[in-house]
Design a protein around this motif. Structure first.
Motif, PDB file in Angstrom:
ATOM      1  N   GLY A   6      -1.341 -12.998  -6.469  1.00  0.00           N
ATOM      2  CA  GLY A   6      -2.099 -11.982  -5.745  1.00  0.00           C
ATOM      3  C   GLY A   6      -3.502 -11.736  -6.246  1.00  0.00           C
ATOM      4  O   GLY A   6      -4.215 -10.902  -5.683  1.00  0.00           O
ATOM      5  N   SER A  19      -0.091  -2.686  -8.613  1.00  0.00           N
ATOM      6  CA  SER A  19       0.313  -4.091  -8.732  1.00  0.00           C
ATOM      7  C   SER A  19       0.908  -4.429 -10.097  1.00  0.00           C
ATOM      8  O   SER A  19       1.258  -5.583 -10.346  1.00  0.00           O
ATOM      9  CB  SER A  19      -0.893  -5.005  -8.462  1.00  0.00           C
ATOM     10  N   SER A  26       4.248  -6.030  -9.953  1.00  0.00           N
ATOM     11  CA  SER A  26       4.284  -7.444  -9.555  1.00  0.00           C
ATOM     12  C   SER A  26       4.164  -8.347 -10.776  1.00  0.00           C
ATOM     13  O   SER A  26       4.752  -9.434 -10.816  1.00  0.00           O
ATOM     14  CB  SER A  26       3.162  -7.750  -8.559  1.00  0.00           C
ATOM     15  N   TYR A  36       5.338 -18.485  -0.987  1.00  0.00           N
ATOM     16  CA  TYR A  36       5.178 -17.342  -0.101  1.00  0.00           C
ATOM     17  C   TYR A  36       5.471 -17.700   1.359  1.00  0.00           C
ATOM     18  O   TYR A  36       5.538 -16.820   2.211  1.00  0.00           O
ATOM     19  CB  TYR A  36       3.745 -16.792  -0.190  1.00  0.00           C
TER      20      TYR A  36
END
Length: 233
Positions: free
Chosen positions: A29, A135, A138, A195
């Protein structure tokens, strides 16, 4: 003097505070950006960017991790001069909510009176705690014990543990002691870095193109299957 020279002392410093320290982490990301050091304790994430000198470059690198960590630090070798920090530097650290660590890299091998256990890391500015780092979770989910095997933080020679490498290690572990297995079955049971909606297609392509050294492929009744080659487990 290299950035990686600071890593052993920073690792010891954060481990002493109860963190697990991971070098050279490239989380999902954030493009291809790689953090020099990620330290994790419970659900807290600290990111440390190292540079041999203080300046706008390392400030920008540290700012790139906003939202990914509860605390962000810049680490530099301890300067020879005291009061070296220009006023604008202190203002930037405060406004961007960054901490600053100085690492003493002086050679003390000929100083008999120096306690070898003294901390070479000094917290000049404490990084404000940012609970809204959305985040950070993550990174916690992404990091695995495999990442402990990476090179020292700040290393310029490569060798960091990528998401792809973690995926393939997990696939190999899953296939160990199994016979022919479809890509879909693997993708349904192994957490990967892919993804794409159809993760099995991406996995199949990777296994066929890049992993033939240890993984073999066979079509049985129109369906493709994989397994570990004999002697490669």
């Amino acid at each position: 003097m290299k950035e990686s020279d600071m890593y052993p002392y920073l690792k010891k410093y954060f481990e002493g505070k109860g963190y697990t320290v991971y070098p050279e982490i490239e989380p999902p990301g954030n493009g291809t950006k790689r953090a020099d050091i990620v330290a994790i304790k419970d659900q807290e994430v600290v990111i440390i960017e190292m540079k041999v000198g203080f300046g706008l470059t390392v400030i920008q690198q540290a700012c790139d991790w906003k939202g990914y960590a509860n605390q962000i630090y810049i680490a530099i070798p301890k300067p020879k001069k005291r009061n070296w920090m220009p006023p604008i530097g202190s203002k930037l650290l405060a406004s961007e909510k960054l901490g600053l660590l100085e690492v003493d890299l002086k050679d003390y091998s000929n100083f008999a009176y120096v306690d070898v256990n003294f901390s070479r890391v000094r917290e000049v500015n404490k990084a404000p705690y940012q609970p809204e780092a959305s985040s950070a979770i993550s990174i916690i989910k992404f990091i695995t014990p495999y990442h402990l095997e990476g090179p020292n933080g700040g290393s310029q020679t490569g060798g960091h543990i990528s998401g792809y490498q973690v995926t393939m290690r997990r696939v190999k572990e899953f296939l160990t002691d199994r016979d022919w297995t479809t890509a879909k079955e693997i993708a349904d049971n192994v957490e990967t870095h892919y993804y794409a909606q159809d993760k099995s297609a991406s996995l199949k392509q990777s296994l066929l193109k890049w992993e033939s050294e240890w993984c073999e492929y066979k079509v049985i009744k129109g369906r493709g299957y994989f397994r570990i080659k004999s002697g490669q487990s």
